[in-house]
Scaffold this active site. Structure first.
Site, short mmCIF file in Angstrom:
data_model
loop_
_atom_site.label_atom_id
_atom_site.label_comp_id
_atom_site.label_asym_id
_atom_site.label_seq_id
_atom_site.Cartn_x
_atom_site.Cartn_y
_atom_site.Cartn_z
N ASP A 39 2.88 16.44 15.07
CA ASP A 39 2.79 17.86 14.75
C ASP A 39 2.74 18.71 16.02
O ASP A 39 3.24 18.30 17.05
CB ASP A 39 1.57 18.10 13.84
CG ASP A 39 0.25 17.73 14.52
OD1 ASP A 39 0.27 17.40 15.74
OD2 ASP A 39 -0.79 17.77 13.84
N SER A 40 2.09 19.87 15.94
CA SER A 40 2.10 20.81 17.07
C SER A 40 1.50 20.23 18.35
O SER A 40 1.81 20.71 19.43
CB SER A 40 1.34 22.08 16.69
OG SER A 40 0.02 21.76 16.31
N THR A 41 0.65 19.21 18.22
CA THR A 41 0.04 18.65 19.43
C THR A 41 1.09 17.99 20.32
O THR A 41 0.88 17.86 21.51
CB THR A 41 -1.05 17.62 19.08
OG1 THR A 41 -0.48 16.64 18.20
CG2 THR A 41 -2.24 18.27 18.40
N VAL A 42 2.22 17.58 19.72
CA VAL A 42 3.23 16.86 20.50
C VAL A 42 4.66 17.39 20.31
O VAL A 42 5.61 16.82 20.84
CB VAL A 42 3.19 15.34 20.19
CG1 VAL A 42 1.92 14.71 20.76
CG2 VAL A 42 3.30 15.05 18.71
#
Ligand SMILES: *[C@@H]1O[C@H](CO)[C@@H](O)[C@H](O)[C@H]1NC(C)=O
Length: 154
Positions: A39-42
């Site tokens: 998701d947004s973390t990567v």
């Protein structure tokens, strides 16, 4: 005494793991590519190329990135997977699969299928029309085909 030995054995397992990891790093074991799902973390910029409002391709995102460029990473600069890639001697940033600036020759040593706002449940990705996890896997299969065409079966 027996108790102590058991305790030591329990502690020895994580230590062994750590030593093995250090060994991998020390011997330059061959990690040929880093493949990113999530998701947004990567996400390194896939959401820039889909129709969603969940994007980060504007300031202040990217203010500490090379060239102060907002890339679609939800970060002021590089993200954890970029640092991991560099630590393995691969490139310093992992390109987003949907970015038309890159092709299979760039993706051979690392590629990102992640999409900000997605989740393990399709209901999560539906909320903001981002890439569901099954689709990330579909893209990965497509990538495998392209990679075979580019580098051969082996
Ligand atoms: C990938 O893009 C580069 C630069 O645009 C180009 O030189 C190369 O031929 C492309 N490779 C493939 C396999 O399409």
């Amino acid at each position: 005494m027996k108790q102590n030995i058991k305790t030591i054995a329990h502690k020895a397992i994580p230590l062994l793991l750590l030593l093995q990891l250090l060994q991998i790093i020390r011997t330059n074991a061959k990690v040929s590519s880093i493949i990113v799902f999530g998701d947004s973390t990567v996400d390194s910029g896939n959401n820039n190329h889909i129709s969603t409002i969940l994007k980060s391709n504007f300031e202040p995102y990217g203010r500490n990135f090379d060239g102060k460029k907002p890339t679609g990473r939800f970060s002021n600069g590089r993200i954890a997977t970029d640092f991991i890639s560099q630590a393995f001697g691969l490139k310093s940033t992992i390109p987003a699969y949907l970015d038309p600036m890159y092709n299979v020759s760039d993706f051979a040593s690392g590629v990102c299928f992640a999409s900000a706002g997605t989740g393990y449940d399709d209901a999560t990705s539906d909320v903001l029309s981002v890439i569901p996890l099954w689709k990330e896997i579909d893209y990965y299969k497509e990538y495998q085909k392209q990679l075979r065409g580019y580098l051969g079966e082996e």
